[in-house]
Design an enzyme around this catalytic site. Structure first.
Site, mmCIF file in Angstrom:
data_model
loop_
_atom_site.group_PDB
_atom_site.id
_atom_site.type_symbol
_atom_site.label_atom_id
_atom_site.label_comp_id
_atom_site.label_asym_id
_atom_site.label_seq_id
_atom_site.Cartn_x
_atom_site.Cartn_y
_atom_site.Cartn_z
ATOM 1 N N ASP A 198 -27.219 63.693 -26.331
ATOM 2 C CA ASP A 198 -26.966 64.217 -27.674
ATOM 3 C C ASP A 198 -27.102 63.032 -28.626
ATOM 4 O O ASP A 198 -26.205 62.194 -28.721
ATOM 5 C CB ASP A 198 -25.565 64.832 -27.725
ATOM 6 C CG ASP A 198 -25.090 65.090 -29.154
ATOM 7 O OD1 ASP A 198 -25.838 64.814 -30.102
ATOM 8 O OD2 ASP A 198 -23.944 65.573 -29.306
ATOM 9 N N LYS A 224 -29.013 64.489 -40.565
ATOM 10 C CA LYS A 224 -28.168 63.298 -40.485
ATOM 11 C C LYS A 224 -28.982 62.021 -40.661
ATOM 12 O O LYS A 224 -28.448 60.921 -40.602
ATOM 13 C CB LYS A 224 -27.425 63.262 -39.147
ATOM 14 C CG LYS A 224 -26.388 64.392 -38.989
ATOM 15 C CD LYS A 224 -25.526 64.149 -37.772
ATOM 16 C CE LYS A 224 -24.843 65.407 -37.268
ATOM 17 N NZ LYS A 224 -23.732 65.844 -38.114
ATOM 18 N N CYS A 361 -15.180 68.695 -34.785
ATOM 19 C CA CYS A 361 -15.829 69.446 -33.702
ATOM 20 C C CYS A 361 -15.657 68.743 -32.364
ATOM 21 O O CYS A 361 -16.594 68.685 -31.562
ATOM 22 C CB CYS A 361 -17.311 69.673 -33.995
ATOM 23 S SG CYS A 361 -17.599 70.643 -35.460
#
Lengths: 406, 147
Positions: A198, A224, A361
């Site tokens: 990730d 991002k 998150c």
């Protein structure tokens, strides 16, 4: 690196929020966009807008060239071997879910293992929980050290012959931990497992070479890294992607459709069902040009400088707790004594300073930290030491404000 | 923005409820218990209600959260205790309107400390914090009514 010149390319930064000049310290949630990215998306819609890979008209060719040109930019940026290993998707979440659904559900069965860490973002936990539930595979966690890092010894002990997938974040969005991806990939491969990374907090902030890492999948989001929202990338090794089935079926991804059976296009298009994210991909291409003009190593060095500068000052604030290892990426997660991070963030916002507050998150990580929530300041190439000074002043004000009532 | 503006949010009475929560805790098994999360921030709240003959005989809350969510929960339990369920639901409705910045008609209901939360309506990001306990209470009463 001329930060002043860089800042002038981000129109959004030139504004007041609640009466003070904006200090944007939430780039780990989403980065701001430079004029060149906004203009690239704008120009596509104003001049070239057309569907790709179909029709014979001129606009269609221009749109296709720009879209496929963006793919080549991504390939070169992450040093993938081939352009067909670069698949445009909605973002990191969709990319991980695609691997979980396509590779995970097909290749795992009862008794197999999926290995992740407790620092993962929900988007790299839940897809694997689902795969485990459906296939009967076991989900295992590499434990965290007290400073929020992992050790290779723990990785070796957790990853076994039964492990089929190892999934790990490159950089923690909460702790700022930079994980030893290359080394863990090696351990995964020694045990016959594939490695998914990730990279949502990796690619925007550091040079990433997927061939050097040798990982099998690498996922990241454009928004991002100065690009538009709604687009991201799944990188995958060709020999794996070729064996995987698409998870979305329809237009764009087919080779031939008959009444009861169909065949798929070749890579990468078999994973890009429907009209693709054309404007988004073009915007991502412009973002890559922008970042490369500045240089990824320069960006990393700038963020490190800001983080060190901030940490030194934060340590002088009584009662302020900082989470994560000493060597961290460009973000700092903290709590101001007993002040709830929402309250801290509201006081900072009143001063025009944007920080994130909440669980980021990463609820399993919050549980490990034994907090319900934290505040986070994250830096990017357009932030300055003045921003850090304003942030520190704001925190002292928050302390003063709540000092009377606590 | 100066502290004056923050003072419209963090009124003295709110901080008092936060520091000295009223009705914090739980009852035994015979209460209606509702768990509610604020998924954006991870705050968790439990509301416990003792409802008999359409009347909220007692109310308590527990959980973790920010000053706004916990003080609102504290005020809510104080406000609905002893009221009949129709009044409690009506108060929740008034509270929602207050958060939306609407002119509110309190009719015969005395809002008491709750009026201090009016300033939250000027901080849109914090409205969900303030309404969490009220939503939980509404859910609890509605479930009880249906049972």
């Amino acid at each position: 690196m001329d930060v002043k010149a860089i800042r002038s390319q981000f129109p959004i930064l030139d504004q007041s929020v609640n009466g003070s000049p904006l200090v944007y310290l939430d780039s780990a949630a989403t980065s701001q966009k430079p004029t060149s990215v906004i203009e690239a998306v704008n120009a596509y819609y104003r001049i070239d807008n057309s569907n790709v890979h179909r029709g014979v008209h001129t606009l269609g060719t221009r749109a296709t060239d720009k879209y496929e040109g963006a793919r080549e930019k991504v390939r070169q940026f992450i040093n993938a071997n081939k352009t067909e290993e670069v698949i445009f998707m909605r973002g990191t979440t969709t990319a991980i879910n695609t691997v979980a659904s396509s590779y995970g559900l097909t290749n795992l069965s009862k008794g197999d293992e999926i290995v992740i860490t407790q620092m993962e973002h929900h988007s790299n936990i839940i897809p694997w929980q689902q795969v485990a539930k459906i296939t009967g595979a076991n989900l295992k966690y590499i434990p965290l050290q007290p400073d929020g890092t992992i050790t290779l010894e723990d990785a070796r002990n957790t990853i076994t012959d039964n492990t089929k997938i190892v999934a790990m974040m490159h950089v923690s969005n909460v702790l700022g931990t930079i994980n030893p991806i290359k080394e863990v990939t090696k351990i995964a491969h020694e045990n016959g497992a594939v490695m998914l990374v990730d990279g949502a907090q990796g690619v925007p902030h550091m040079k990433v070479d997927v061939q050097d890492l040798d990982c099998d999948f690498y996922a990241f989001s454009a928004h991002k890294m100065c690009g538009p929202t709604g687009v991201g990338v799944l990188y995958g090794k060709k020999q794996l992607l070729e064996k995987m089935e698409p998870v979305e079926f329809g237009g764009e991804m087919i080779d031939f459709v008959d009444l009861y059976d169909s065949t798929w296009k070749e890579l990468p298009w078999k994973f890009e069902g429907g009209t693709p994210i054309i404007a988004g991909a073009i915007g991502l291409g412009a973002a890559i040009d922008f970042l490369q003009d500045i240089g990824m190593d320069e960006i990393t060095a700038h963020e490190t400088k800001l983080v060190d500068y901030a940490v030194n000052q934060l340590q002088t604030i009584d009662g302020l707790a900082i989470y994560g290892p000493e060597k961290r990426a460009g973000l700092i997660t903290f709590n101001l004594a007993d002040v709830h991070p929402h309250d801290t963030a509201t006081v900072l916002d009143a001063e025009g300073i944007a920080v994130r507050a909440g669980h980021h998150c990463a609820q399993p990580l919050m549980k490990w930290l034994n907090v319900t929530a934290t505040a986070r300041a994250s830096f990017y190439l357009y932030n300055t030491t003045d921003d850090v000074d304003r942030f520190i002043t704001g925190l002292n004000k928050a302390k003063e404000f709540f000092g009377d009532v606590f | 923005m100066s502290f004056d503006n923050l003072d419209t949010l963090y009124r003295q009475v709110i901080m008092d409820h936060y520091k000295n929560p009223r009705n914090r805790g739980s009852f035994g098994e015979d209460s209606v218990t509702i768990d509610m999360n604020n998924p954006t921030c991870g705050d968790r709240i439990q509301i416990h209600l003792l409802v008999e003959d359409d009347k909220v005989k007692d109310a308590k809350f527990d959980g973790e959260g920010c000053s706004i969510s916990l003080s609102s929960a504290s005020m809510m339990t104080q406000a609905i205790k002893g009221r009949n369920v129709t009044e409690a639901l009506k108060m929740s409705e008034i509270f929602s309107d207050m958060m939306l910045g609407k002119d509110i008609d309190t009719e015969d209901l005395d809002l008491g400390d709750i009026e201090a939360l009016q300033g939250v309506s000027k901080f849109p990001a914090r409205i969900k914090c303030a309404t969490l306990a009220w939503k939980a209470m509404e859910k609890g009463i509605n479930e009880q009514e249906q049972a």
